[in-house]
Design a protein around this motif. Structure first.
Motif, short mmCIF file in Angstrom:
data_model
loop_
_atom_site.label_atom_id
_atom_site.label_comp_id
_atom_site.label_asym_id
_atom_site.label_seq_id
_atom_site.Cartn_x
_atom_site.Cartn_y
_atom_site.Cartn_z
N GLN A 1 -1.61 29.81 54.40
CA GLN A 1 -2.73 29.81 55.33
C GLN A 1 -4.09 29.66 54.65
O GLN A 1 -4.25 29.95 53.46
CB GLN A 1 -2.71 31.10 56.17
CG GLN A 1 -1.46 31.27 57.01
CD GLN A 1 -1.46 32.55 57.82
OE1 GLN A 1 -2.26 33.45 57.58
NE2 GLN A 1 -0.57 32.64 58.78
N GLN A 2 -5.06 29.25 55.47
CA GLN A 2 -6.45 29.13 55.04
C GLN A 2 -7.04 30.48 54.64
O GLN A 2 -7.94 30.53 53.80
CB GLN A 2 -7.29 28.55 56.18
CG GLN A 2 -7.03 27.10 56.49
CD GLN A 2 -7.72 26.17 55.52
OE1 GLN A 2 -8.75 26.52 54.94
NE2 GLN A 2 -7.17 24.99 55.35
N ARG A 3 -6.58 31.53 55.24
CA ARG A 3 -7.19 32.84 55.02
C ARG A 3 -7.07 33.31 53.57
O ARG A 3 -7.83 34.17 53.14
CB ARG A 3 -6.57 33.87 55.96
CG ARG A 3 -5.17 34.31 55.59
CD ARG A 3 -4.57 35.19 56.68
NE ARG A 3 -3.49 36.02 56.16
CZ ARG A 3 -2.71 36.79 56.89
NH1 ARG A 3 -2.87 36.84 58.21
NH2 ARG A 3 -1.76 37.53 56.36
N ILE A 4 -6.11 32.75 52.82
CA ILE A 4 -5.94 33.12 51.41
C ILE A 4 -6.70 32.16 50.50
O ILE A 4 -7.31 32.57 49.52
CB ILE A 4 -4.45 33.14 51.04
CG1 ILE A 4 -3.66 34.02 52.01
CG2 ILE A 4 -4.26 33.63 49.60
CD1 ILE A 4 -4.16 35.44 52.12
N SER A 5 -6.66 30.88 50.82
CA SER A 5 -7.32 29.89 49.97
C SER A 5 -8.82 29.81 50.18
O SER A 5 -9.53 29.17 49.41
CB SER A 5 -6.72 28.50 50.21
OG SER A 5 -6.90 28.10 51.56
N THR A 6 -9.34 30.49 51.20
CA THR A 6 -10.74 30.34 51.62
C THR A 6 -11.74 30.41 50.47
O THR A 6 -11.66 31.28 49.59
CB THR A 6 -11.10 31.41 52.66
OG1 THR A 6 -12.50 31.35 52.94
CG2 THR A 6 -10.75 32.81 52.20
N ARG B 1 -10.18 34.53 39.28
CA ARG B 1 -9.37 33.61 38.48
C ARG B 1 -7.92 33.60 38.99
O ARG B 1 -7.27 32.56 39.02
CB ARG B 1 -9.39 34.02 37.02
CG ARG B 1 -10.65 33.67 36.28
CD ARG B 1 -10.70 32.20 35.94
NE ARG B 1 -11.81 31.89 35.04
CZ ARG B 1 -12.54 30.80 35.11
NH1 ARG B 1 -12.30 29.90 36.07
NH2 ARG B 1 -13.50 30.56 34.26
N HIS B 2 -7.43 34.76 39.36
CA HIS B 2 -6.03 34.83 39.82
C HIS B 2 -5.86 34.27 41.23
O HIS B 2 -5.07 33.37 41.46
CB HIS B 2 -5.52 36.27 39.79
CG HIS B 2 -4.19 36.41 40.48
ND1 HIS B 2 -3.00 36.29 39.82
CD2 HIS B 2 -3.88 36.61 41.78
CE1 HIS B 2 -2.01 36.40 40.69
NE2 HIS B 2 -2.52 36.60 41.89
N THR B 3 -6.59 34.84 42.19
CA THR B 3 -6.31 34.50 43.58
C THR B 3 -6.62 33.05 43.90
O THR B 3 -5.95 32.43 44.73
CB THR B 3 -7.10 35.42 44.53
OG1 THR B 3 -8.50 35.31 44.27
CG2 THR B 3 -6.68 36.88 44.36
N GLY B 4 -7.61 32.48 43.22
CA GLY B 4 -7.94 31.08 43.49
C GLY B 4 -6.99 30.10 42.86
O GLY B 4 -6.94 28.93 43.26
N GLU B 5 -6.21 30.54 41.88
CA GLU B 5 -5.29 29.65 41.17
C GLU B 5 -3.83 29.90 41.55
O GLU B 5 -3.13 29.00 42.00
CB GLU B 5 -5.43 29.86 39.64
CG GLU B 5 -6.82 29.63 39.10
CD GLU B 5 -7.10 28.16 38.82
OE1 GLU B 5 -6.26 27.31 39.18
OE2 GLU B 5 -8.16 27.88 38.23
N VAL B 6 -3.39 31.15 41.38
CA VAL B 6 -1.97 31.49 41.52
C VAL B 6 -1.56 31.61 42.98
O VAL B 6 -0.45 31.22 43.36
CB VAL B 6 -1.66 32.80 40.78
CG1 VAL B 6 -0.18 33.14 40.88
CG2 VAL B 6 -2.07 32.70 39.32
N ASP B 7 -2.43 32.13 43.82
CA ASP B 7 -2.08 32.40 45.22
C ASP B 7 -2.33 31.20 46.13
O ASP B 7 -2.14 31.29 47.34
CB ASP B 7 -2.88 33.59 45.74
CG ASP B 7 -2.62 34.86 44.95
OD1 ASP B 7 -1.64 34.89 44.18
OD2 ASP B 7 -3.40 35.83 45.07
N VAL B 8 -2.74 30.08 45.54
CA VAL B 8 -3.11 28.89 46.31
C VAL B 8 -2.34 27.68 45.77
O VAL B 8 -2.09 27.58 44.57
CB VAL B 8 -4.63 28.63 46.22
CG1 VAL B 8 -5.02 27.35 46.94
CG2 VAL B 8 -5.40 29.82 46.79
#
Length: 920
Positions: free
Chosen positions: A652-657, A621-628
């Motif tokens: 970068q793509q490496r975080i939103s992947t 929930r966090h990484t897909g919303e806040v970090d992207v």
């Protein structure tokens, strides 16, 4: 190590697995078909077995309205039109709604989603198998007009608006209106006061609907999506996307609420779009006498504040014990004419308490207060540590229960009841409390003169954070919250309220057994069930358990909570301060660096542990919303690790992947996560906007639509994950996604050095890489560590392309080879590399594919005796307490998130692929 000729590799890639394999996982594949052929084989009886389904936590469905879960099936077992039946352990048929979330290349079912309603209550274990689904005693129905959508569960009826500001126009039960005017509220403050004096003012924006769409129509589950923006006058702010979930027969509904930040905030400026409050609001009709109206707030656990709007307990004159006890229970009181008349005659002198607030401004404390009405003073009504985020307002003729999940974890949060003494009460669930400081997302420093790339790299070399002016912006980040509502026919008894609050804290989740997931060979078949059958295996399992427990405890010990932070973990420890480096550049928030998301999901897939699932769920929930980023020029890109989740200039793509979101989506069919992955299908366009390696290029480069520099590692793996997911799901761009997968796989394999070539020029219109004329070596220790290993395993299992398989096996075989072996194969070595332990899983993969015992031994040697957590590491924890730390706890300075994630993935995959070669 003797180089294998390319022709031999191609042959090995085509026939690997045809012989009996020493790998448990590959042995099962060999019994079915040659890996990578993409062809369905005849299913064995075991592979056609029903799936076992249980609740993730004890307690069953509880007070929740329903649950949705995913089930995985081996290739070729179930045709696309297969229907499924769900049966409780005692043989009782349970109504279930089924839909497909992914298919194998042959069209057979790979993942299916299944929804159950209240008729699943009472059972703890189920069997899912092909068959006609049971028909429920009630079904959910949806009707539409041009102005509104009506959903009827058979118990409650909700009218949803298509236009205007009321998302939920009304909720009725048995013809009685329980709530009206469900709407979104945003409070904006235009200026911050940093000194001792202030004149802060804020303004209210109201949600305005731009679209409402029915996504599912029953018979068990209905889903309505509502999109829009918050508006005040001509100004629109913070787009929202809300989904409403209804289940047949249920008295409740669920809301998944997403907002995307599109305001302006700049470092050094007091003016901007500072969010003062963010909430969901309903109006609740109050029909009963004031003494028959009730307010409830849940505290921690089963704790409750139990109030009447006009309390008759504790008065100087006693209305009677039975009357007092009935009011506390929420029951209808007898006619006041039957009370002690010394109370009845003076009832007008007993105050009515119309306003109540529960405020949770930190993870460690909440307060409750109340007042009679606006313009009058508040009095304290209690408090505690961690509230459940649940409340109720209503009376004996009906009322609304409401709850906000992760209430204290995502502080500051608040629950308000206003006007309960009047004709209508107003309920607001604040995802951001207006009593907290405004949401300050300004970049945390002034850049320290880092205006040129060389200066920025100097900053990177000291704080490990890559800063660039204008890049530390929150514009486009998002956050999702989950809310639940119950339309009650009367004020619920205490036990029912406790159950409702528990469903808010931990929504019941059904899950298939790990053995069923392993049997289906999903996610590349890179995991096997937890196995402690030998001391060597048990030692690794113990370390995996220890590492997860350590991070779970660190979340609590270090208070990694908050609206924007909950779900993430820190990157690196500072042993001098006995603290994680929360304020030191790239050593602070991890933002998915080196795939902790994957470590956690693979740990869950093989164990079925609820605590791991919940930890991974919060991270997803966090990484897909806040970090992207979800809006603006960088939509589709994620931000590298840093002090703020959006601070670093590496987008970068490496975080939103999508590789980090796939497990949660397929296990739960969560539509919001499905949106996030679908949004990435065209993210190859982002390379036109931003060059990911612009600061270290040594040759001139200008992004060109027909010649974009894209790496085969962290770049392509992210693109491939989105394309694979869209193709499997059969989405609107599935044909494009499949074509992009195949064309890029073909042109990577055609490079002189395959994956080792490192990068090539990509044509956005054709979806192909240009094949280089000369061989090159472009290997980084990061290339494969952001999901490339997992993506290649899945793609090789799905698509018959021996040249691609050979190219990947070559990369796997030579990363951990000696420099002399690398030079003998490629004409030069790979330079100075790192992360050999993490790459040991590539040795294991190649060993299993090629049936190579030597590579299997090297996999375990690199795992135990290279870098990372070696076999010589001491795992003892050290207690820490004041004055060295703020809160007592324990530490292990040798543990870091990078190494933990790679150790966890290598351990899990090595055990699955070459576990039989584990040294004893």
């Amino acid at each position: 190590m003797s180089p294998l000729p390319r022709r031999s590799l191609l042959k090995a890639a085509a026939v690997a697995g045809a012989a009996t394999s020493f790998s448990w996982a590959l042995g099962r594949e060999a019994a079915r078909a040659a890996p990578g052929t993409g062809a369905a084989a005849s299913a064995t009886p075991a592979e056609g077995s029903p799936a076992t389904v249980t609740w993730l936590e004890p307690g069953g469905l509880g007070a929740a309205g329903g649950s949705t879960f995913g089930a995985a099936w081996p290739r070729g077992v179930h045709a696309a039109d297969t229907a499924f039946a769900l049966t409780a352990a005692d043989g009782t048929p349970v109504p279930v709604q089924t839909w497909t979330t992914a298919r194998w290349p042959d069209g057979s079912l790979k993942w299916t989603a299944h929804a159950v309603g209240p008729e699943a209550a009472g059972a703890e274990r189920f069997t899912l198998a092909p068959g006609a689904p049971a028909t429920g005693t009630r079904t959910v129905t949806v009707t539409e007009t041009g102005r509104r959508i009506t959903v009827d569960t058979g118990t409650v009826r909700a009218v949803i608006g298509r236009h205007g500001g009321k998302l939920v126009e009304s909720v009725t039960r048995g013809g009685v209106t329980i709530a009206t005017g469900g709407r979104l509220v945003l409070l904006r403050q235009g200026e911050l006061d940093d000194g001792d004096q202030g004149h802060a003012r804020w303004e209210r924006f109201d949600g305005e609907i731009t679209a409402a769409t029915v996504e599912q129509r029953g018979p068990v589950r209905a889903v309505v999506r509502v999109d829009g923006k918050h508006r005040k006058g001509d100004r629109r702010l913070l787009p929202f996307s809300v989904r409403l979930y209804f289940h047949a027969g249920s008295e409740s509904f669920r809301m998944v609420h997403t907002v995307t930040y599109d305001g302006e905030q700049a470092a050094g400026r007091k003016q901007g779009d500072f969010i003062r409050g963010l909430g969901v609001r309903f109006t609740v009709p109050m029909r009963d006498a004031a003494y028959d109206r009730h307010v409830r707030f849940a505290g921690e656990g089963a704790g409750f504040l139990t109030e009447a709007v006009q309390g008759i307990t504790g008065l100087r004159r006693d209305p009677g014990a039975a009357v007092r006890q009935a009011q506390v229970k929420g029951e209808k009181l007898p006619d006041p004419a039957t009370w002690d008349q010394r109370v009845t005659s003076r009832l007008a002198h007993v105050p009515t308490w119309g306003d109540h607030t529960l405020s949770q401004l930190s993870a460690d404390g909440f307060t409750v207060r109340k007042r009679t009405k606006a313009g009058h003073g508040w009095i304290p009504a209690g408090g505690g540590r961690r509230a459940s985020g649940f409340g109720y307002v209503g009376g004996v003729s009906g009322g609304l229960s409401f709850g906000l999940r992760d209430f204290w974890q995502k502080h500051p949060a608040q629950l308000d009841v206003r006007g309960a003494a009047g004709d209508e009460a107003e309920v607001t669930l604040w995802l951001w409390s207006p009593e907290a400081q405004p949401m300050d997302l300004r970049f945390y420093h002034d850049g320290l003169g880092q205006d040129t790339y060389p200066e920025q790299l100097e900053g990177l070399n000291i704080t490990y954070e890559d800063h660039e002016p204008g890049f530390g912006t929150p514009y486009g980040i998002a956050r999702t919250g989950e809310l639940m509502f119950w339309a009650n026919a009367t004020t619920p008894p205490a036990g029912t309220l406790v159950a409702q609050a528990a469903a808010v804290r931990t929504p019941p989740q059904l899950a298939v057994a790990p053995e069923d997931l392993v049997r289906a060979r999903v996610f590349g078949g890179l995991f096997s069930p937890v196995d402690r059958s030998t001391p060597a295996r048990a030692r690794i399992e113990d370390r995996l358990d220890l590492l997860f427990t350590y991070y779970k405890d660190q979340v609590e010990q270090r208070r990694w909570y908050g609206f924007w932070d909950y779900g993430d973990i820190m990157h690196t420890y500072d042993e001098d301060r006995h603290q994680w480096r929360y304020d030191v550049g790239g050593y602070a928030w991890d933002n998915s660096e080196l795939s902790p998301d994957l470590w956690l999901w693979y740990a869950y897939l093989r164990s079925g542990r609820a605590d791991i699932f919940r930890f991974a769920e919060a991270m997803t929930r966090h990484t897909g919303e806040v970090d992207v980023y979800h809006l603006g020029a960088w939509a589709g890109l994620g931000t590298r690790h840093g002090v703020q989740h959006f601070a670093d200039s590496a987008k970068q793509q490496r975080i939103s992947t999508a590789v980090y979101r796939r497990p949660y989506y397929f296990l739960t069919a969560d539509e919001r996560v499905g949106d996030l992955m679908r949004d990435l299908v065209d993210s190859d366009e982002t390379f036109l906007v931003l060059d990911p390696i612009r600061k270290i290029r040594t040759e001139p480069y200008t992004p060109d639509r027909h010649a974009l520099s894209i790496g085969f590692g962290t770049d392509w793996s992210g693109l491939a994950a989105a394309w694979l997911t869209e193709w499997e799901r059969g989405g609107p761009r599935a044909a494009k996604a499949e074509a992009r997968l195949r064309s890029t796989m073909e042109t990577i394999a055609a490079q002189p050095n395959g994956f080792v070539q490192g990068t090539a020029l990509y044509d956005l219109d054709t979806g192909r890489f240009a094949v280089a004329e000369k061989p090159a070596v472009g290997v980084s220790h990061l290339s494969a560590m952001f999901g490339l290993v997992e993506m290649c395993a899945e793609l090789i299992d799905l698509i018959d392309m021996p040249e691609f398989t050979a190219a990947w096996l070559d990369y796997c075989r030579y990363f951990n080879a000696t420099k002399a072996e690398q030079a003998a194969r490629y004409g030069q070595n790979f330079g100075n590399l790192l992360l050999f332990q993490g790459h040991s899983r590539q040795d294991a993969y190649a060993a299993a594919r090629l049936n190579d015992a030597t590579l299997a031994r090297r996999a375990w040697a690199k795992f135990e005796r290279s870098d990372g957590y070696t076999s010589a590491m001491v795992w003892d924890m050290t207690p820490v307490q004041g004055p060295d730390v703020l809160e007592p706890g324990y530490e292990h300075p040798g543990i870091s998130t990078n190494i933990t994630a790679l150790y966890g993935l290598a351990a899990i995959q090595n055990l699955a692929l070459v576990g039989d070669h584990l040294p004893r």
